[in-house]
Write a protein that holds these residues in place. Structure first.
Motif, short mmCIF file in Angstrom:
data_model
loop_
_atom_site.label_atom_id
_atom_site.label_comp_id
_atom_site.label_asym_id
_atom_site.label_seq_id
_atom_site.Cartn_x
_atom_site.Cartn_y
_atom_site.Cartn_z
N MET A 46 99.41 47.84 48.88
CA MET A 46 98.95 49.23 48.85
C MET A 46 98.46 49.63 47.45
O MET A 46 97.49 50.38 47.31
CB MET A 46 100.05 50.18 49.31
N MET A 47 99.12 49.13 46.41
CA MET A 47 98.68 49.42 45.04
C MET A 47 97.30 48.81 44.79
O MET A 47 96.44 49.44 44.18
CB MET A 47 99.69 48.87 44.03
N CYS A 48 97.08 47.59 45.26
CA CYS A 48 95.78 46.94 45.10
C CYS A 48 94.69 47.70 45.86
O CYS A 48 93.60 47.92 45.33
CB CYS A 48 95.84 45.49 45.57
N VAL A 49 95.00 48.10 47.08
CA VAL A 49 94.03 48.85 47.88
C VAL A 49 93.72 50.18 47.20
O VAL A 49 92.55 50.59 47.12
CB VAL A 49 94.56 49.06 49.32
N ALA A 50 94.74 50.85 46.67
CA ALA A 50 94.52 52.13 45.98
C ALA A 50 93.66 51.92 44.74
O ALA A 50 92.77 52.74 44.46
CB ALA A 50 95.87 52.74 45.60
N LEU A 56 86.03 52.50 43.47
CA LEU A 56 84.89 52.89 44.29
C LEU A 56 84.58 54.38 44.15
O LEU A 56 83.40 54.78 44.09
CB LEU A 56 85.15 52.56 45.76
N VAL A 57 85.61 55.21 44.06
CA VAL A 57 85.41 56.66 43.89
C VAL A 57 84.74 56.93 42.55
O VAL A 57 83.80 57.74 42.47
CB VAL A 57 86.74 57.42 44.02
N VAL A 58 85.20 56.27 41.50
CA VAL A 58 84.61 56.48 40.18
C VAL A 58 83.14 56.06 40.18
O VAL A 58 82.27 56.77 39.65
CB VAL A 58 85.42 55.73 39.10
#
Length: 79
Positions: A46-50, A56-58
């Motif tokens: 989950m940390m890697c996915v986050a 991607l957001v940046v």
């Protein structure tokens, strides 16, 4: 359930009925070490996915900012 020796490590049991001897036995369903390993693997995933989605957001925000600046520059040039 804690009084049954098979439940000691985890507190979970599974009742097993042996077909050949027709006896009921209890065994521990889960291993505490295995549960901990699965939990930390999930947390790491989950940390890697986050982190991937944060990057991607940046990147997407930079693209949108660049498009907005280009639009403003074109409007100023047309005046």
């Amino acid at each position: 359930q804690k009084t049954i020796p098979a439940c000691g490590p985890t507190g979970f049991i599974e009742k097993i009925n042996c077909a050949t001897s027709n006896r009921d036995e209890f065994k521990s369903c889960r291993s505490a070490v295995m549960e901990a390993r699965v939990f930390w693997r999930f947390v790491g995933t989950m940390m890697c996915v986050a982190a991937v989605f944060a990057v991607l957001v940046v990147c997407r925000q930079r693209v949108l900012d660049r498009k907005a600046l280009e639009k403003v520059r074109k409007q100023i040039e047309s005046i």
